[in-house]
Design a protein around this motif. Sequence first.
Motif, short mmCIF file in Angstrom:
data_model
loop_
_atom_site.label_atom_id
_atom_site.label_comp_id
_atom_site.label_asym_id
_atom_site.label_seq_id
_atom_site.Cartn_x
_atom_site.Cartn_y
_atom_site.Cartn_z
N UNK A 50 29.39 70.35 18.02
CA UNK A 50 28.35 70.41 16.99
C UNK A 50 27.86 71.86 16.78
N UNK A 51 28.28 72.78 17.66
CA UNK A 51 27.81 74.15 17.59
C UNK A 51 26.44 74.35 18.22
N UNK A 52 25.97 73.36 18.97
CA UNK A 52 24.64 73.40 19.58
C UNK A 52 24.43 74.64 20.45
N UNK A 53 25.43 75.01 21.23
CA UNK A 53 25.28 76.11 22.19
C UNK A 53 25.45 77.49 21.56
N UNK A 54 26.04 77.56 20.39
CA UNK A 54 26.36 78.84 19.76
C UNK A 54 25.08 79.62 19.46
N UNK A 55 25.01 80.82 20.00
CA UNK A 55 23.86 81.70 19.76
C UNK A 55 22.70 81.53 20.72
N UNK A 56 22.79 80.59 21.64
CA UNK A 56 21.72 80.45 22.64
C UNK A 56 21.87 81.57 23.67
N UNK A 57 20.84 81.73 24.52
CA UNK A 57 20.87 82.74 25.57
C UNK A 57 20.77 82.07 26.93
N UNK A 58 21.31 82.75 27.93
CA UNK A 58 21.05 82.34 29.30
C UNK A 58 19.60 82.74 29.59
N UNK A 164 26.57 87.90 34.30
CA UNK A 164 25.55 87.37 33.38
C UNK A 164 24.14 87.50 33.96
N UNK A 165 23.20 87.72 33.05
CA UNK A 165 21.78 87.82 33.40
C UNK A 165 20.97 87.10 32.33
N UNK A 166 19.71 86.84 32.63
CA UNK A 166 18.81 86.23 31.63
C UNK A 166 18.77 87.12 30.40
N UNK A 167 18.90 86.51 29.24
CA UNK A 167 18.92 87.23 27.97
C UNK A 167 20.31 87.39 27.40
N UNK A 168 21.37 87.23 28.23
CA UNK A 168 22.74 87.35 27.72
C UNK A 168 23.06 86.16 26.82
N UNK A 169 23.83 86.44 25.78
CA UNK A 169 24.10 85.44 24.75
C UNK A 169 25.31 84.56 25.05
N UNK A 170 25.16 83.28 24.69
CA UNK A 170 26.28 82.35 24.61
C UNK A 170 26.75 82.46 23.16
N UNK A 171 27.81 83.20 22.93
CA UNK A 171 28.27 83.42 21.56
C UNK A 171 28.75 82.11 20.95
N UNK A 172 29.61 81.39 21.68
CA UNK A 172 30.07 80.08 21.22
C UNK A 172 30.75 79.35 22.37
N UNK A 173 30.82 78.04 22.22
CA UNK A 173 31.52 77.19 23.19
C UNK A 173 32.52 76.36 22.41
N UNK A 174 33.79 76.50 22.77
CA UNK A 174 34.86 75.69 22.18
C UNK A 174 35.42 74.76 23.23
N UNK A 175 35.86 73.60 22.79
CA UNK A 175 36.53 72.64 23.67
C UNK A 175 37.99 72.61 23.26
N UNK A 176 38.85 72.92 24.24
CA UNK A 176 40.30 72.89 24.00
C UNK A 176 40.90 71.88 24.97
N UNK A 177 42.16 71.56 24.76
CA UNK A 177 42.81 70.56 25.60
C UNK A 177 43.94 71.19 26.40
N UNK A 178 44.00 70.83 27.68
CA UNK A 178 45.01 71.37 28.59
C UNK A 178 44.50 72.59 29.31
N UNK A 179 45.19 72.96 30.36
CA UNK A 179 44.78 74.12 31.16
C UNK A 179 45.12 75.36 30.43
#
Length: 179
Positions: A50-58, A164-179
């Motif tokens: 859904x893109x929920x995590x894109x642009x969030x920060x740690x 990673x530290x507090x304030x660092x960005x989660x640019x995006x999260x993708x789900x792929x299949x397989x290793x």
Amino acid sequence: MFHRKTRIPEYQIAGDEVAVIETGKGTIRVKLDSDGAPIHVANFCELATMGFYDGLKFHRYVPGFVIQGGCPNTRDMTCEQVAAGQAGPDGQPGTGGPGWCIQEEFSTNPRNSHEDGALAMARSMDPNSAGSQFYFCLGPQHNLDSGYTVFGATVEGKDVIGALRAGDEIVKVDIVHGA
């Protein structure tokens, strides 16, 4: 985090999901444990697609313990505001969620082991209050095994997690299949 009604995710897991988490410090690949924590994996995958995590920060960093992200309250905050622990326009970082909670799986997951690089879900005092916030273990944290659900193991990018530290960005999260 706040308590909402427990929800079953709609995402249909295939069993070979890998989360590719692009951060401002580099990329992390996590093999998700759909056998041990199917609800958590489906929930994380659903939010990611859904893109929920894109642009969030740690928003939480405890040296030698965890780095935590996934709070939507950080979306409209600068990295500096999050790092300073300031409240944002949507509330205090670390108190937001997707509007629902999921059932705990730490009591049923045979691989619920907080190893270095483990991906697990944060929650409030209620065991069934996890929603969107997740953390990576910075070293083994077996004291968490009986209270928090592990749903993935890092297969690439432990060096990124360590940087990673507090304030660092989660640019995006993708789900792929397989290793």
